[in-house]
Enzyme design. Structure first.
Site, PDB file in Angstrom:
ATOM      1  N   LYS A 197       3.602   3.024  -5.688  1.00  0.00           N
ATOM      2  CA  LYS A 197       2.678   4.029  -5.110  1.00  0.00           C
ATOM      3  C   LYS A 197       3.116   4.340  -3.690  1.00  0.00           C
ATOM      4  O   LYS A 197       2.891   3.567  -2.762  1.00  0.00           O
ATOM      5  CB  LYS A 197       1.227   3.548  -5.099  1.00  0.00           C
ATOM      6  CG  LYS A 197       0.314   4.765  -4.870  1.00  0.00           C
ATOM      7  CD  LYS A 197      -0.986   4.504  -4.244  1.00  0.00           C
ATOM      8  CE  LYS A 197      -1.048   4.441  -2.756  1.00  0.00           C
ATOM      9  NZ  LYS A 197      -0.670   5.677  -2.023  1.00  0.00           N
ATOM     10  N   GLY A 250       1.997  -2.293   4.635  1.00  0.00           N
ATOM     11  CA  GLY A 250       1.091  -1.358   5.296  1.00  0.00           C
ATOM     12  C   GLY A 250       0.285  -2.081   6.354  1.00  0.00           C
ATOM     13  O   GLY A 250       0.701  -3.127   6.866  1.00  0.00           O
ATOM     14  N   SER A 251      -0.872  -1.548   6.658  1.00  0.00           N
ATOM     15  CA  SER A 251      -1.684  -2.114   7.741  1.00  0.00           C
ATOM     16  C   SER A 251      -2.340  -3.433   7.310  1.00  0.00           C
ATOM     17  O   SER A 251      -2.582  -3.664   6.121  1.00  0.00           O
ATOM     18  CB  SER A 251      -2.767  -1.120   8.133  1.00  0.00           C
ATOM     19  OG  SER A 251      -3.611  -0.886   7.027  1.00  0.00           O
ATOM     20  N   GLY A 255      -4.094  -4.533   3.847  1.00  0.00           N
ATOM     21  CA  GLY A 255      -3.575  -5.771   3.251  1.00  0.00           C
ATOM     22  C   GLY A 255      -4.712  -6.711   2.863  1.00  0.00           C
ATOM     23  O   GLY A 255      -4.717  -7.306   1.773  1.00  0.00           O
ATOM     24  N   GLU A 273       3.211  -7.288   3.678  1.00  0.00           N
ATOM     25  CA  GLU A 273       4.040  -7.038   4.876  1.00  0.00           C
ATOM     26  C   GLU A 273       3.210  -6.109   5.750  1.00  0.00           C
ATOM     27  O   GLU A 273       3.098  -4.921   5.456  1.00  0.00           O
ATOM     28  CB  GLU A 273       5.347  -6.341   4.487  1.00  0.00           C
ATOM     29  CG  GLU A 273       6.310  -7.180   3.686  1.00  0.00           C
ATOM     30  CD  GLU A 273       7.024  -8.208   4.534  1.00  0.00           C
ATOM     31  OE1 GLU A 273       6.939  -8.148   5.770  1.00  0.00           O
ATOM     32  OE2 GLU A 273       7.656  -9.101   3.937  1.00  0.00           O
ATOM     33  N   CYS A 308       6.879  -1.304  12.194  1.00  0.00           N
ATOM     34  CA  CYS A 308       5.992  -2.470  12.144  1.00  0.00           C
ATOM     35  C   CYS A 308       6.371  -3.508  13.195  1.00  0.00           C
ATOM     36  O   CYS A 308       5.507  -4.140  13.795  1.00  0.00           O
ATOM     37  CB  CYS A 308       6.039  -3.085  10.757  1.00  0.00           C
ATOM     38  SG  CYS A 308       7.718  -3.378  10.187  1.00  0.00           S
ATOM     39  N   GLU A 407      -2.486  -2.497  17.123  1.00  0.00           N
ATOM     40  CA  GLU A 407      -1.240  -1.826  16.757  1.00  0.00           C
ATOM     41  C   GLU A 407      -1.432  -0.314  16.898  1.00  0.00           C
ATOM     42  O   GLU A 407      -2.229   0.284  16.196  1.00  0.00           O
ATOM     43  CB  GLU A 407      -0.867  -2.171  15.315  1.00  0.00           C
ATOM     44  CG  GLU A 407       0.493  -1.652  14.940  1.00  0.00           C
ATOM     45  CD  GLU A 407       0.849  -1.927  13.489  1.00  0.00           C
ATOM     46  OE1 GLU A 407      -0.029  -1.831  12.633  1.00  0.00           O
ATOM     47  OE2 GLU A 407       2.038  -2.221  13.236  1.00  0.00           O
TER      48      GLU A 407
HETATM   49  P1  NAD Z   1      -1.862   1.833   5.347  1.00  0.00           P
HETATM   50  O1  NAD Z   1      -2.274   0.419   5.238  1.00  0.00           O
HETATM   51  O2  NAD Z   1      -2.863   2.849   5.762  1.00  0.00           O
HETATM   52  O3  NAD Z   1      -1.307   2.360   3.936  1.00  0.00           O
HETATM   53  C1  NAD Z   1      -0.299   1.660   3.237  1.00  0.00           C
HETATM   54  C2  NAD Z   1      -0.435   1.976   1.766  1.00  0.00           C
HETATM   55  O4  NAD Z   1      -1.703   1.488   1.310  1.00  0.00           O
HETATM   56  C3  NAD Z   1      -0.406   3.463   1.433  1.00  0.00           C
HETATM   57  O5  NAD Z   1       0.295   3.644   0.224  1.00  0.00           O
HETATM   58  C4  NAD Z   1      -1.867   3.807   1.265  1.00  0.00           C
HETATM   59  O6  NAD Z   1      -2.116   4.907   0.404  1.00  0.00           O
HETATM   60  C5  NAD Z   1      -2.427   2.530   0.674  1.00  0.00           C
HETATM   61  N1  NAD Z   1      -3.849   2.354   0.922  1.00  0.00           N
HETATM   62  C6  NAD Z   1      -4.572   2.812   1.992  1.00  0.00           C
HETATM   63  N2  NAD Z   1      -5.877   2.497   1.843  1.00  0.00           N
HETATM   64  C7  NAD Z   1      -5.980   1.814   0.681  1.00  0.00           C
HETATM   65  C8  NAD Z   1      -7.071   1.224  -0.008  1.00  0.00           C
HETATM   66  N3  NAD Z   1      -8.329   1.310   0.463  1.00  0.00           N
HETATM   67  N4  NAD Z   1      -6.829   0.597  -1.174  1.00  0.00           N
HETATM   68  C9  NAD Z   1      -5.570   0.537  -1.666  1.00  0.00           C
HETATM   69  N5  NAD Z   1      -4.509   1.089  -1.087  1.00  0.00           N
HETATM   70  C10 NAD Z   1      -4.703   1.719   0.095  1.00  0.00           C
HETATM   71  O7  NAD Z   1      -0.577   1.834   6.268  1.00  0.00           O
HETATM   72  P2  NAD Z   1       0.278   3.083   6.752  1.00  0.00           P
HETATM   73  O8  NAD Z   1      -0.522   3.812   7.774  1.00  0.00           O
HETATM   74  O9  NAD Z   1       0.797   3.837   5.576  1.00  0.00           O
HETATM   75  O10 NAD Z   1       1.535   2.358   7.412  1.00  0.00           O
HETATM   76  C11 NAD Z   1       1.518   1.812   8.672  1.00  0.00           C
HETATM   77  C12 NAD Z   1       1.323   0.313   8.608  1.00  0.00           C
HETATM   78  O11 NAD Z   1       2.348  -0.286   7.821  1.00  0.00           O
HETATM   79  C13 NAD Z   1       1.437  -0.327   9.973  1.00  0.00           C
HETATM   80  O12 NAD Z   1       0.414  -1.270  10.144  1.00  0.00           O
HETATM   81  C14 NAD Z   1       2.803  -1.014   9.916  1.00  0.00           C
HETATM   82  O13 NAD Z   1       2.938  -2.080  10.799  1.00  0.00           O
HETATM   83  C15 NAD Z   1       2.876  -1.430   8.501  1.00  0.00           C
HETATM   84  N6  NAD Z   1       4.261  -1.714   8.086  1.00  0.00           N
HETATM   85  C16 NAD Z   1       4.665  -3.020   7.926  1.00  0.00           C
HETATM   86  C17 NAD Z   1       5.995  -3.315   7.562  1.00  0.00           C
HETATM   87  C18 NAD Z   1       6.464  -4.741   7.374  1.00  0.00           C
HETATM   88  O14 NAD Z   1       7.512  -4.928   6.764  1.00  0.00           O
HETATM   89  N7  NAD Z   1       5.758  -5.746   7.866  1.00  0.00           N
HETATM   90  C19 NAD Z   1       6.903  -2.266   7.369  1.00  0.00           C
HETATM   91  C20 NAD Z   1       6.467  -0.970   7.547  1.00  0.00           C
HETATM   92  C21 NAD Z   1       5.134  -0.699   7.909  1.00  0.00           C
END
Ligand code: NAD
Length: 505
Positions: A197, A250-251, A255, A273, A308, A407
């Protein structure tokens, strides 16, 4: 489209012409074919450099996720991929990686149009590293051996790794294809079926590579792509009773939701992650302040600060603070945003309006908290309709301020000072995150002591953001659970089985 042309051969006008003629895959990819969402719903895919809609993409809901999971399960149970000899899986993954390389320019263009990063980064970093990652994991599977436990002569105990089954990969928008590849490589190499996704801000490259995977020979159902929103498609995957494992990037906030989804459904395995607030520590005995400054600037401004592990907190020893900050600003000013399609641009657009407003909001918070804004702080190139923010630097930041703790995920650097190493380590660790950290010193003992004391998944010494597919990446504390990259990533996608054979009477 030539695959041999290099970045130097393609000009801004070439890229603009290609952008004007670009075609997009906009439907979900389920069971080996492109399909509309069953509801018929779509969402706008916006180019963040112009604010214009590029195309509309299928908005998958729970019924589409059900179809993708059913296809992935059927593919897994058939054994066509999951029980195929590792050498055969390797061949297909190597072909897949090669096809990604051959479509480098096309994929780079999609990535840049979709999320606003500079074309030279998409072309020279994101796409080649994605291909390399898939190839690297393809190469590992026919060289990995299982174990026999030292049980004694009356038993034979085999310890083997088996694929989890149906894996869901939920990924962010900052490195869309690369984050997908970090999941696709190890998940498919170990024989799982995968449902990917992509983030709603950046679905285009994920949708395009699905058919490249099929062209490489991946059986249908082994790789499905369900574009859509987190609250619908993402949650449906997290709550699904027939998904065995979620690999999330993601965030931290989302997570934590995946951990809840798992607890409320089938206790699926969850690896995370998440974000960071990485300390970039520069001690007064640093061998080259200018080199540290350049690393600090690219460590926060690369990829528009949407990284990240961005070194978003610059911790500098008091005696060299003024000089270091001047040098960081010198390097930062060279990274002013420009048209992402221009091969000379080093900073592109923020991924969307929401993210731009979020970052500008943090800049306002920093000012109201009393930090000293030394550089940047504004939206720029507004006439383009795009979401550009200039490199921004705050001085006199206190570690309790929001801009030091939360962040921001944008080009905003917070500078803090410390008196001695002990204070540097205390401040460095004073965060809920633990993804990465760096220390600059010419004293090898101090370097090792600091690396040991910092609670972070990666600590760089006298550099920043160096890496290799062969080393693990992931976080301590609220930066995550599990590791991407390296052989350790295979642990996330496999179960450990013991088979005990009685050899006694
Ligand atoms: P996000 O958490 O908003 O979204 C990530 C994914 O989760 C997307 O596909 C989104 O559609 C999905 N998502 C959002 N809300 C959801 C929910 N309620 N239920 C299920 N899925 C949901 O993050 P973002 O804004 O897309 O990305 C930025 C974040 O990603 C930052 O916090 C960054 O640090 C992190 N990140 C971490 C790494 C790592 O390797 N540690 C790498 C890249 C990005």
């Amino acid at each position: 489209m030539s695959t041999l042309a290099t970045q130097a051969e393609l000009t801004l006008n070439d890229w603009k012409e290609r952008a004007a003629n670009a075609t997009f895959k906009t439907q979900a990819f389920i069971d080996g074919e492109y399909r509309q969402a069953l509801s018929g719903q779509t969402f706008d895919c916006i180019n963040p450099a112009t604010g214009q809609c590029l195309t509309r993409v299928a908005s998958c809901q729970s019924e589409d996720v059900d179809a993708a999971v059913a296809s992935a399960r059927q593919a897994f149970e058939s054994g066509e991929w999951s029980r195929r000899a590792p050498t055969e899986r390797k061949k297909i993954l190597l072909k897949f990686a090669q096809l990604v390389r051959e479509h480098r320019e096309e994929l780079a263009l999609l990535e840049t149009l979709d999320m606003g990063k500079p074309i030279s980064d998409s072309l020279n970093v994101d796409i080649p590293l994605s291909a390399d990652c898939i190839a690297w994991f393809g190469e590992t599977v026919d060289k990995s051996y299982d174990e026999i436990a030292p049980t004694g002569s009356d038993a034979l105990a085999l310890i083997t790794r088996e694929p989890m089954g149906v894996v869901a990969a939920v990924i962010p928008w900052n490195f869309p294809l690369l984050m997908a590849a970090w999941k696709i490589g190890p998940a498919l190499a170990t024989g799982n079926s995968l449902i990917l996704k992509p983030a709603e801000q950046s679905p285009l490259t994920a949708l395009r590579i699905a058919e490249l995977a099929m062209e490489a020979g991946l059986p249908k159902g082994v790789l499905n792509v369900v574009p859509g929103f987190g609250e619908t498609a993402g949650q449906a995957l997290g709550m699904h009773m027939d998904v065995d494992c979620v690999a999330f990037t993601g965030s931290a906030e989302v997570g934590k939701l995946f951990l809840q989804y798992s607890g409320k459904s089938n206790m699926k395995r969850v690896s995370l992650e998440c974000g960071g607030k990485s300390p970039h520590i520069v001690l007064a005995d640093c061998h080259d302040i200018d080199q540290a400054a350049q690393a600090a600037a690219s460590g926060i401004y690369y990829n528009q600060g949407e990284v990240c592990n961005a070194g978003s907190r610059l911790l500098v020893q008091e005696s060299i603070k003024d000089e270091l900050v001047e040098r960081v600003m010198h390097w930062g000013k060279k990274l002013m945003p420009g048209d992402p399609l221009d091969p000379s641009t080093q900073m592109g657009a923020m991924v969307d309006k929401t993210q731009m407003e979020r970052v500008l909001g943090y800049i306002d918070i920093g000012k109201s908290e009393g930090a000293h804004l030394r550089m940047g702080g504004n939206r720029v190139l507004g006439e383009s309709g795009g979401y550009f923010i200039e490199p921004t630097l705050f001085d006199q930041v206190n570690n309790d301020m929001k801009i030091a703790q939360e962040e921001i995920f944008g080009p905003v650097l917070s500078t803090l000072t410390f008196k001695d190493l002990e204070e540097a380590i205390r401040l460095g660790n004073q965060t809920c995150f633990g993804l990465a950290a760096a220390v600059w010193t010419r004293d090898i003992t101090v370097a090792h002591k600091t690396a040991r004391a910092l609670r972070a998944g990666t600590v760089w010494v006298n550099c920043f953001d160096h890496g290799s597919i062969a080393v693990p990446f992931g976080g301590y504390k609220q930066s995550g659970i599990g590791r991407d990259k390296s052989l350790h990533a295979l642990e996330k996608y496999t179960e450990l089985k013991t088979t005990w054979v009685n050899l006694g009477s």
